[in-house]
Structures are given as structure tokens and as C-alpha cells.
Design an enzyme around this catalytic site. Structure first.
Site, PDB file in Angstrom:
ATOM      1  N   TYR A 157      48.933  52.970  31.616  1.00 59.92           N
ATOM      2  CA  TYR A 157      47.964  53.059  32.706  1.00 59.92           C
ATOM      3  C   TYR A 157      48.330  54.201  33.660  1.00 59.92           C
ATOM      4  CZ  TYR A 157      45.839  51.419  37.147  1.00 59.92           C
ATOM      5  OH  TYR A 157      45.167  51.315  38.338  1.00 59.92           O
ATOM      6  N   LYS A 161      46.321  57.711  34.352  1.00 64.28           N
ATOM      7  CA  LYS A 161      45.828  58.018  35.706  1.00 64.28           C
ATOM      8  C   LYS A 161      46.391  59.357  36.187  1.00 64.28           C
ATOM      9  CE  LYS A 161      43.476  54.448  37.619  1.00 64.28           C
ATOM     10  NZ  LYS A 161      42.022  54.590  37.868  1.00 64.28           N
ATOM     11  N   VAL A 203      49.252  39.993  40.970  1.00 64.73           N
ATOM     12  CA  VAL A 203      50.089  38.887  41.467  1.00 64.73           C
ATOM     13  C   VAL A 203      49.345  37.935  42.415  1.00 64.73           C
ATOM     14  CG1 VAL A 203      51.153  40.243  43.356  1.00 64.73           C
ATOM     15  CG2 VAL A 203      52.377  38.319  42.365  1.00 64.73           C
ATOM     16  N   ALA A 205      46.154  37.036  42.584  1.00 67.71           N
ATOM     17  CA  ALA A 205      45.255  36.120  41.866  1.00 67.71           C
ATOM     18  C   ALA A 205      46.066  35.140  41.025  1.00 67.71           C
ATOM     19  CB  ALA A 205      44.294  36.921  40.998  1.00 67.71           C
ATOM     20  N   VAL A 220      58.503  37.183  38.304  1.00 68.12           N
ATOM     21  CA  VAL A 220      58.935  38.046  37.206  1.00 68.12           C
ATOM     22  C   VAL A 220      60.270  38.697  37.564  1.00 68.12           C
ATOM     23  CG1 VAL A 220      58.357  40.135  35.911  1.00 68.12           C
ATOM     24  CG2 VAL A 220      56.586  38.420  36.375  1.00 68.12           C
ATOM     25  N   ARG A 227      56.286  45.280  47.376  1.00 73.57           N
ATOM     26  CA  ARG A 227      54.997  45.954  47.469  1.00 73.57           C
ATOM     27  C   ARG A 227      54.512  45.917  48.924  1.00 73.57           C
ATOM     28  NH1 ARG A 227      56.430  46.848  42.915  1.00 73.57           N
ATOM     29  NH2 ARG A 227      55.238  46.618  40.994  1.00 73.57           N
ATOM     30  N   ASP A 317      58.797  47.889  35.372  1.00 70.40           N
ATOM     31  CA  ASP A 317      58.288  47.636  36.730  1.00 70.40           C
ATOM     32  C   ASP A 317      58.708  48.734  37.697  1.00 70.40           C
ATOM     33  OD1 ASP A 317      56.910  46.239  38.643  1.00 70.40           O
ATOM     34  OD2 ASP A 317      58.261  44.511  38.692  1.00 70.40           O
ATOM     35  N   SER A 318      57.939  48.832  38.779  1.00 70.54           N
ATOM     36  CA  SER A 318      58.333  49.679  39.913  1.00 70.54           C
ATOM     37  C   SER A 318      58.974  48.736  40.915  1.00 70.54           C
ATOM     38  CB  SER A 318      57.112  50.288  40.598  1.00 70.54           C
ATOM     39  OG  SER A 318      56.237  50.845  39.679  1.00 70.54           O
TER      40      SER A 318
END
Ligand code: UDP
Length: 361
Positions: A157, A161, A203, A205, A220, A227, A317-318
């Protein structure tokens, strides 16, 4: 032509109009301006209240069709929000993800370059890649993009982008602005798995679904990633600041010089709302207990899961996503203002009201 709020004549094309951000933008355009809207999406269930609005025309289609792309590019302002942006799909459906996030936007950008439309393209904060826990502010034009292992399909993704951004910036004659959202949240975000979507949504939802179903929130890899959650209302305000600043000049044929907001990428995020995912889980449990009038100790404890087990092979992951917001402040006078607790309570209350019909459990 000047794009100003007092112009009654312009039509804005919103691609992805039926989605989370698109539906909020559509409402705001209709409420704050006299503009018309050409809305494109594959479904419009979030827009039931607008389907008969005489200022709107809706087209059920996607950017895979060249004739649709040509039609959209006839409008002076095009906002492209269409994208597959469900993390669980980045692993198993990489080709679809890349088509949606590179091929389609590239085709739309090419058409806009030809027609002279101003393209406001939604990219992602994920293009900064696999940020470390101690990484500092991510600055639009200078922060290096460093991804994880080249085989980790999590980055399908982000790399699509990023390539779309490079394509847009490289197109001669295109009037463009790129927006990089930092974890927008609000009503109508994503879906509830098994009810109106499949797979793993983002996350908020996910946590809302688990709370409603009486299941443990899944952290996770321990929920250590951080974030900056940003209210969708701040995102919409950013867009109006952008339209106001860019609109007056973007349409001046042959002006020759790029005004401040053209040929720019902007981070849109709330630096005051940074939280780890484990802290987010705690906050959401408390808000849910308050909304439901129950004691938080009656809710299941969060559970730690591994990323690969939860999302599938290739997950990565970031660890921190802290935007620099100086450019938006400098060029647009924009600063996100909605606090984390307010944004979370609004989102979760909406989710509970919207999905708690018995069908969800
Ligand atoms: N995450 C989590 N539990 C979930 C869903 C996500 O712990 O049920 C984590 C995920 O691993 C990531 C963060 O929450 O570290 C944000 O994930 P999201 O999918 O919302 O979007 P991202 O910011 O990674 O694009």
C-alpha cells in the site's frame, strides 16, 4: 475561474465520495458552500440522506474505467479519496491494492493534467514507512522513507501510494496538492466485520467491534506502536483551508507560477493526540464503559497477539507516526484542534448507536 466559497457555479468532483472521509466532505461542501458535487463511488450507503439532493450527481463506478476518469477530469476541482486502505488486504491482495493506489490515481492525474483541473490527491502517512519507536517528526519534504524487508507485503500500500505521489509530482502541467492523513477517526469510519465488510478494519473500528461484541481488544505485538489520531472534522477543516488558499489561484489559466499550496504535500494530523495502541485500548474501554453505564472491570482484558498471526504473513508496522504540521500552519494557518478523548468518544458512540441492533452480536 476563481474557486471561492462565494462562487455558486463550481462543481467539485469527489472520488470516493461514499467513503468515510468523502461522506464528511460531501456534507461539509453542501453545508458550507453553494457548490455542486459530482460524487463517484462503488457504494453510497453512507449518503442515503443526500441521494436526492439537487446539487449532487452520483455515479456508481470506479477509476478502472477510462471513460469515468475522463468525465471526472472535466470538473475544475477533483478530490481523489478512492483507495483500498484496509491493512489486512495489503498482505493477501497486493495486486488489487497496487492497482487502486497507483494505477487508478495515475490515470486520473494524467487526465487532470490534460484538462487543467486542480487535483487534490489523498496519499497516506504510511509512505514514511517503517518508522522506529524513537523517530521524530515526519516532515513532508525531507524525512527519508525507509520500509521493512523488501518481501514484506505490508508495504504494498505504502509503496504504491509513494509511487503515485512521485508520478503526480512529475507530471508536467498538473495542478496538484497531496494530502497525507494521520489516522483520521470519526463516525462512518471503516466497517464492522461480518456486518458491512470483511477482513480486519483499522484499529478504531476493530476495538469498537470487540467492545460491542464483548470480546477482548487485540493488541498487535503488545500495542507498543504509537499513532496521532485525528478527528475527521479537523481533516475537513483542513480541506476548506486548502480550497480557500488554493482556489483563488489554481484555476487561473496560464498564471505560470505555482502558488503556495500547489505542488505541495501536506501532513494532516493532530500532534497533541499521540497515544500508544495499548493506551488507546485503555481509553476506549473506559469510554465504552461510560457510554454503556457499566463498570470497566466487567469488560474483558485486552489480549496480546502477534502481527503475523493476526494479519497474516508479511505484516510489518510503523512504530511511531508523529507529523510535522508546520507546513500546514505556515501556508494555510491550519492546526488540528479536536482532542483525542472528544474524537474517540464521538467515534465510539456513533459506532455503538449505528451497529448495536442485535445483528452485530
Ligand atoms: N492494531 C492493533 N489491534 C487491532 C488493529 C490494529 O493492535 O485490532 C495496531 C496495528 O498493528 C498498528 C496500529 O494498531 O500498530 C494502527 O493500525 P491501523 O490498522 O489502524 O492503521 P495504521 O496506522 O497501521 O495504518
Amino acid at each position: 475561474m476563481n474557486l471561492r466559497f462565494d462562487d455558486s457555479c463550481i462543481t467539485v468532483a469527489i472520488v470516493g465520495c461514499g467513503g468515510f472521509i468523502g461522506s464528511h466532505l460531501l456534507d461539509a461542501v453542501l453545508e458550507r458552500t453553494r457548490w455542486r458535487v459530482f460524487g463517484v463511488d462503488l457504494d453510497f450507503y453512507r449518503l442515503q440522506h443526500r441521494l436526492n439532493d439537487e446539487r449532487c450527481e452520483f455515479l456508481c463506478a470506479d477509476l478502472a474505467e477510462p471513460v469515468v476518469v475522463e468525465r471526472i477530469a472535466q470538473f475544475p476541482l477533483v478530490v481523489n479519496l478512492a483507495a483500498i486502505c484496509t491493512p489486512s488486504r495489503y498482505m493477501g491482495e497486493a495486486c488489487e491494492v497496487i492497482r487502486s493506489n497507483y494505477d487508478h490515481p495515475a490515470a486520473l492525474a494524467t487526465a487532470c493534467a490534460k484538462s487543467g483541473s486542480w487535483l487534490v490527491h489523498f496519499s497516506t502517512s504510511e509512505i514514511y514507512g517503517r518508522t522506529a519507536p524513537d523517530s521524530g517528526e515526519l516532515e513532508e519534504d525531507s524525512t527519508p522513507a525507509v520500509f521493512g524487508p523488501v518481501t514484506a507485503s505490508r508495504w504494498s500500500y505504502a509503496t504504491a501510494k509513494l509511487l503515485a505521489e512521485r508520478f503526480i509530482a512529475g507530471l508536467p502541467d498538473l495542478k496538484w496538492t497531496v494530502v497525507r492523513p494521520f489516522n483520521f477517526v470519526g463516525p462512518y469510519m471503516d466497517f464492522m466485520p461480518g456486518v458491512d465488510g470483511e477482513g480486519i478494519p483499522r484499529v478504531l473500528a476493530n476495538f469498537s467491534t470487540a467492545l460491542l461484541r464483548g470480546e477482548p481488544l487485540k493488541l498487535v505485538n503488545g500495542g507498543k506502536a504509537k499513532r496521532c489520531f485525528t478527528s475527521v472534522h479537523d481533516a475537513v477543516d483542513f480541506l476548506f483551508a486548502l480550497f480557500a488558499a488554493g482556489g483563488a489561484v489554481a484555476m487561473d489559466a496560464g498564471s505560470g507560477t505555482a502558488p503556495g499550496v500547489l505542488s505541495q504535500a501536506f501532513n494532516v494530523g493532530n500532534v497533541e493526540n499521540e497515544v500508544s495502541i495499548a493506551e488507546l485500548a485503555g481509553k476506549m474501554r473506559s469510554i465504552f464503559a461510560k457510554v454503556r453505564g457499566v463498570d470497566v472491570s466487567t469488560l474483558p482484558e485486552p489480549q496480546i497477539v502477534s502481527g503475523e498471526e493476526y494479519y497474516g504473513a508479511g505484516y510489518d508496522d510503523s512504530m511511531r507516526r508523529m507529523p510535522s504540521v508546520a507546513k500546514a500552519q505556515r501556508l494555510l494557518g491550519f492546526k488540528a484542534r479536536i482532542p483525542l478523548e472528544v474524537a474517540l468518544e464521538e467515534s465510539l458512540s456513533w459506532f455503538v448507536k449505528h451497529y448495536d441492533t442485535g445483528a452485530s452480536s
